[in-house]
Scaffold this active site. Structure first.
Site, PDB file in Angstrom:
ATOM      1  N   GLU A  97      31.809  37.103  37.876  1.00  0.00           N
ATOM      2  CA  GLU A  97      31.891  36.430  36.568  1.00  0.00           C
ATOM      3  C   GLU A  97      32.497  35.018  36.642  1.00  0.00           C
ATOM      4  OE1 GLU A  97      32.392  40.512  33.929  1.00  0.00           O
ATOM      5  OE2 GLU A  97      34.076  39.110  34.020  1.00  0.00           O
TER       6      GLU A  97
ATOM      7  N   GLU B  70      28.260  45.674  36.263  1.00  0.00           N
ATOM      8  CA  GLU B  70      29.291  46.258  35.392  1.00  0.00           C
ATOM      9  C   GLU B  70      28.698  46.523  34.016  1.00  0.00           C
ATOM     10  OE1 GLU B  70      33.022  44.163  34.832  1.00  0.00           O
ATOM     11  OE2 GLU B  70      33.179  43.694  36.975  1.00  0.00           O
TER      12      GLU B  70
END
Length: 469
Positions: free
Chosen positions: A165, A373
């Protein structure tokens, strides 16, 4: 509701969030060690990851959970400062190498595929002290770290994620200062960090491609966080444009350079340039890539890894005052639908994931996609019988099935966040995403499966959902 043969079912964790052992066996401090030890209510109840799930000494317990679920893939991250205490290859901590070798070997012995993330927010403090991701020098240091990991573990690891991320990390760490180093540079730091993160990822990909790929035959990418961004009023042209702009700022800033053409989205460049001019800056606050850098960055990903939790509604919001900030540059406003159920910042909108996957397929040349995720939290006190949370997962799997079968999205792996309840950054231990409950008051840190873990295990066994009677 069957998934394609060979579909990958996984769960994910991150080193700082589960390992503990913050100073064990020669590990150097990372920025989260420093940040949490300074206190000051930056983290819920001043909690730290010093012990967390104690996975550094309880790996066998984690492996039992992984085997009970029947996972085909396990995604975990390496602690950069456990391997290289000062962040450089000048000193290698053999005990750190041994720890990760054991994890990788145990997984392979049990026919579980390791997916390894090199950087999951836990910068070695020694490197942060030299400027961290605001410094261009970190690009070369990261490349050396990546090469070290490829040469040490790449004979067995075939799925690499360079960074987790980076699109969110750049803003939270270097723009807003919510994450360490906790020094805000609003309107400038996030863009500078993003610029260096993109170049560092590309350098590491090229290192793998030229030095290791032929022999190791692995794949390298990076994981993007994105919420699905839906126009607040689907009949409003300005809301529709705002949602497209929001996606360019959130996902496109990283995905377009890497997957399309080596450069930022035009709308991002024009928005930041015009805002910068209004604010009196001599040039755009968004750095520019050279033509050589654009060539170096383009095409540096072997799959598209995405992390989805929720959806937001987007409206156009003019930045009349010329304020600094990402949302102000994008001229957008976020909201949620009152009918959506939610916990913490996650509202349950499974259809948003299907739309996101279709967007990735259509925008980024139909890549192979991994969901690295996806999950739903409970807040303390959690219920072991998490029926409502399992329903969120069930609806999500239905949407994934539609994305694969109807939209023809090339989705190959799904990883739930997270294997264990863990240290959820600024939220500490009060927000629980685990498939397994961890009692953080008990020194033994017992792992107990939630109902959702048992149901997920059935999905994995059946390679899909059982039809409801």
């Amino acid at each position: 509701m069957a998934f394609p043969a060979g579909f990958g079912w996984g769960a994910a964790t991150a080193a700082y969030q589960i390992e503990g052992g913050w100073d064990a066996d020669g590990k150097g401090p990372c920025v989260w060690d420093t940040f949490t030890h300074q206190g000051g209510d930056r983290v819920f109840k001043n909690q730290t990851g010093d012990v967390a799930c104690n996975s550094y000494t309880l790996w066998e317990e984690d492996l039992k959970c992984i085997k009970q679920l029947g996972l085909t893939h396990y995604r975990f991250s390496l602690s950069w400062s456990r391997l290289l205490p000062d962040g450089t290859t000048g000193f290698i901590n053999q005990k750190g190498v041994d720890y990760y070798n054991k994890i990788i070997d145990d997984l392979l012995k049990n026919k579980i595929i390791p997916m390894v993330t090199l950087f999951h927010f836990d910068m070695p403090q020694a490197l942060e002290d030299k400027g961290g991701w605001l410094s261009e020098a970190t690009i070369d240091v990261f490349d050396q770290y990546a090469r070290f990991c490829f040469s040490t573990f790449g004979d067995r690891v075939k799925h690499w994620i360079t960074m987790n991320e980076p699109n969110v990390f750049a803003i939270l760490a270097y723009d807003l200062g919510f994450f360490p180093p906790a020094v805000p540079h609003v309107g400038t730091g996030g863009y500078q960090a993003a610029h260096n993160l993109i170049k560092a990822h590309a350098r590491a990909w090229h290192s793998y491609n030229s030095l290791f790929r032929k022999e190791q035959k692995g794949l390298v990418s990076l994981s993007f966080f994105t919420v699905w961004l839906e126009p607040a009023d689907p009949n409003s042209a300005s809301d529709k444009q705002a949602s497209e702009r929001a996606l360019a700022f959130e996902l496109g800033v990283f995905a377009k350079p890497i997957f399309i053409d080596g450069d930022y989205p035009e709308v991002v460049k024009s928005q930041i340039a015009s805002m910068s001019k209004r604010q009196g800056y001599p040039s755009s606050r968004l750095p520019e890539f050279t033509e050589e850098e654009k060539k170096m960055i383009k095409g540096t990903a072997d799959f598209f890894a995405v992390q989805y939790y929720t959806t937001r509604l987007i409206k156009h919001k003019e930045n009349k005052e010329g304020e600094l900030g990402l949302l102000q540059d994008a001229e957008i406003d976020y909201s949620t639908d009152p009918s959506w159920k939610g916990e913490n910042w996650v509202f349950v909108v499974p259809w948003g994931l299907r739309k996101l996957l279709k967007h990735v397929k259509d925008t980024y040349n139909n890549p192979v996609i991994y969901i690295t995720e996806n999950g739903f939290p409970q807040c303390d006190p959690p219920s072991i019988d998490d029926t409502q949370r399992w329903e969120c997962f069930r609806q999500t799997f239905q949407e994934l099935s539609k994305a694969i079968q109807i939209d023809k999205v090339n989705l190959q792996i799904y990883c739930a966040w997270s294997l264990l309840d863990n240290f959820e950054w600024n939220d500490g231990y009060r927000v629980r995403f685990g498939l397994y409950h961890v009692d953080f008051e008990d020194p033994a840190r017992p792992r107990v499966p939630y109902k959702s873990a048992k149901e997920y295990a059935k999905v994995i066994r059946n390679n899909g959902l059982e039809e409801k009677p």
